[in-house]
Scaffold this motif. Sequence first.
Motif, short mmCIF file in Angstrom:
data_model
loop_
_atom_site.label_atom_id
_atom_site.label_comp_id
_atom_site.label_asym_id
_atom_site.label_seq_id
_atom_site.Cartn_x
_atom_site.Cartn_y
_atom_site.Cartn_z
N GLY A 10 -5.08 -0.29 -7.79
CA GLY A 10 -5.08 0.64 -6.65
C GLY A 10 -5.77 1.96 -6.92
N THR B 179 -5.20 9.62 2.89
CA THR B 179 -5.83 8.41 2.33
C THR B 179 -4.73 7.42 1.95
OG1 THR B 179 -7.45 7.60 0.72
CG2 THR B 179 -5.89 9.22 -0.08
N GLN B 180 -5.15 6.18 1.70
CA GLN B 180 -4.17 5.14 1.38
C GLN B 180 -4.55 4.45 0.08
OE1 GLN B 180 -3.68 1.45 3.69
NE2 GLN B 180 -1.83 2.36 4.54
N LEU B 181 -3.56 4.22 -0.79
CA LEU B 181 -3.80 3.42 -2.00
C LEU B 181 -3.44 1.98 -1.66
CD1 LEU B 181 -2.24 5.74 -4.74
CD2 LEU B 181 -4.58 5.72 -3.83
N LYS B 182 -4.28 1.03 -2.11
CA LYS B 182 -4.05 -0.34 -1.63
C LYS B 182 -2.87 -1.03 -2.29
CE LYS B 182 -7.93 -2.18 -4.28
NZ LYS B 182 -9.28 -2.68 -4.14
N ASN B 183 -2.40 -0.51 -3.41
CA ASN B 183 -1.16 -1.02 -4.01
C ASN B 183 -0.58 0.07 -4.90
OD1 ASN B 183 -2.51 -1.28 -6.63
ND2 ASN B 183 -3.55 -3.04 -5.69
N ASP C 62 0.74 5.14 1.53
CA ASP C 62 0.03 6.06 2.42
C ASP C 62 0.23 7.50 1.91
OD1 ASP C 62 -1.26 7.26 4.45
OD2 ASP C 62 0.04 6.52 6.06
N PRO D 54 0.83 -1.21 0.00
CA PRO D 54 0.00 0.00 0.00
C PRO D 54 0.86 1.26 0.00
CG PRO D 54 -0.22 -1.22 2.07
CD PRO D 54 0.72 -2.00 1.21
N LYS E 33 -10.55 3.21 -6.03
CA LYS E 33 -10.43 4.68 -5.97
C LYS E 33 -10.32 5.19 -7.41
CE LYS E 33 -8.61 5.88 -1.46
NZ LYS E 33 -8.98 4.69 -0.73
N ASP F 276 -14.58 -1.20 -3.82
CA ASP F 276 -13.44 -0.87 -2.96
C ASP F 276 -12.28 -0.27 -3.75
OD1 ASP F 276 -12.11 -0.65 -0.58
OD2 ASP F 276 -11.16 -2.63 -0.77
#
Length: 676
Positions: free
Chosen positions: A55, A17-21, A13, A11, A99, A97
Amino acid sequence: MTSRHAHLLAPLDLGFTQLKNRVIMGSMHTGLEDRFYHYNKLAAYFAERARGGVGLIVTGGISPSRQAWLMPFGGTLNSILDLPNHRKLTRAVHQEDGKILMQILHPGRYGYQPFLKSASAIKSPISKFKPRAMTEADVEQTICDYVRCAKLAQKAGYDGVEIMGSEGYLLSQFLCLRTNLRTDQWGGPIENRMRLSVEIVRRVRENVGPNFILMYRHSVLDLVEGGNNWEEVVIVAKAIEQAGATIINTGIGWHEARVPTIVTSVPRAAFRSLAGRLRKELSIPVVASNRINMPDEAEDIIASGDADLISMARPFLADPEFVNKVAQGRVDEINTCIACNQACLDHTFSMKRASCLVNPRAAYETELVYRKTQQKKRIAVVGAGPAGLSAATVAAECGHAVSLFEGSDRIGGQFNYAMRIPGKEEFSETLRYFRRRLEVTGVEVHLQRRVTQAELLQQGFDEVIIATGIVPRMPRIDGIDHPKVLSYLDVLKDSAPVGRRVAIIGAGGIGFDVGEFILHDPAVSLPLSLDLWLGEWGVDLVSQTNGGLCAPTPETPQRTVWLCQRKAGRLGTMLGKTSGWVHRATLQRKGVHMLGGVEYVKIDDLGLHILQDGVPRVLEVDTVIVCAGQDSLADLMPSSPLAQGPRFHLIGGAAQATELDAKRAIRQGAELAAGL
Ligand code: FAD
Ligand code: NAP
Ligand code: SF4
């Protein structure tokens, strides 16, 4: 999760907000964004990719005003009336889920409409409309349009916006002396030329607040004369960071550049070093892009510190499940983008809906559906070229019992020869994908098996799909059976020896490809190394004077070649819109003599005798290679419909050889199988 791609799957950060990959699906214009009645289809298209694990998604370019239309009535976000459509997209992605950012695009002089405005009144070579130079009031209005558009995007539920500042669109036009001849505060030194980009980022940030992703796509290599040098690239990037960008995405080459940047022959990840150099200058995340199509390269780019994120665009047309497959250790199941541009960019530039040659469902998610069947059938597919492979795997995916019969010792049909062409090595990935897909879907494969019509009738199949392809056409020319005459299959399949002086009969896609094949020095291994490729095209990645252009150092031609066609006029006009010029430029650089308006008279010991525009000529050659098109091979097809027994279907080259390509073959196979 596999550790092999741990950096790519980690991920990121961003603070708020956070990107999952680390994987971004880059912006692509599909054509669906231009019509309100296509937004449900567009939502399904994005949802499928969000479900596939990416992501961050970036939409195709959306104009901030009507003046900024890419084409008449192109996708625009300038009013609350547009919000319901855009909310369909954001909801669909968030439900999975994911973005999503909306790209704000002002084409400037690249628009296909008559009301264009740019930094200066200089026409582009890729639009027939000449722009007016913006007044200072126009510039101020443009900044306000971007701000309004970004605020509306926030209201629509987007996670952020991408501001398109590369590829030669409006902001590039302000940034470079090539197109900015202004003498006011928006022209002159780089500090003035970048003012528009910087002001847009600053004022958008001011208006959307801190918790909204603002990605800026920055041209790190213009590849046009009058483009920026590296020092200027860095000055702009630092100012954009200061103005409030969250992420810097990198862009390579203007659309009018005469150096290819994304076609198959561009080495994978060719421009990663530029992202790496820029990253060292900045403190915000940097994205690497262009010709990254498989996870190993992507992982290496992140692991080595060249970038924080990877943008892949077309690979997500080819395979929406790309990231999930990486995460689940199923890399061998990825349907790889082969960078052919045939169904994506070539469509976009012809105002048609984009899709994908290797994945005909792309942008057709609601129309081409592979549903599980309620009535399992026994299906025979004859021929394992692209058409047969597509039909067999889709039918099996739908739940049918499929037997695939292939006469030769391997699957792939003509793709086995296409992948031998220098610069087309990626085509082998499609065969790797299908080989694995046959296993995963459980197709029963019979190689070296030429079935007869009687066998097909006797074996109790419900449906029989004939996908036996083509035979090369041998034109009737006096002396066509002379020993110096070869067919393209003799050369590409059987490696027949070819002389030093060669005439090619036929200048279609295969004529051009054979030209490239015989001109390549066999001592130079393929795919071409990055250094050789940069030399071929005259690209200076290091100092980047003059937009990165320098004098080319092409490969020494191995042969003297004449490429001939009967039609008068320029050769290669029917090659792909966005890739044909690359093939033409390559052969021209290697000194190929291109002859149109040719009549073939005879072939003898002296060579090929022709009339060119009525004037007799002898091309003194030791080999003649025939690439004169193909005829369908459909002898297994019953001559009339059967009263009983299986239903027969004809697809791909077997159905129609004229204007056949793999795009048609694969789509036809998939559409037929999905409907059985
Ligand atoms: P084929 O690929 O011809 O496959 C037919 C298969 O049927 C073969 O494997 C054959 O062995 C098998 N077969 C025949 N008879 C029997 C039988 N009786 N029993 C069992 N099996 C049988 N297209 C593009 O879109 N883009 C490109 O860039 C491109 N480049 C190309 C470059 C080259 C050098 C060549 C030769 C072709 C290229 N093509 C390209 C064309 C593309 O490969 C064809 O359009 C495509 O392969 C057609 O698919 P098909 O399945 O209909 O036929
Ligand atoms: P093609 O594109 O139809 O070209 C055939 C060539 O042969 C033409 O130049 C044609 O021009 C000539 N010709 C046709 N009949 C002839 C005859 N009787 N005598 C002499 N010349 C003749 O076919 P192809 O090159 O075989 O390619 C097959 C398919 O593969 C194409 O449709 C193409 O889409 C696909 N392909 C695509 C690519 C790509 O890069 N996208 C690459 C390779 C192949 P004249 O009639 O003017 O002489
Ligand atoms: Fe890639 Fe070709 Fe598909 Fe475009 S059409 S996404 S270039 S495989």
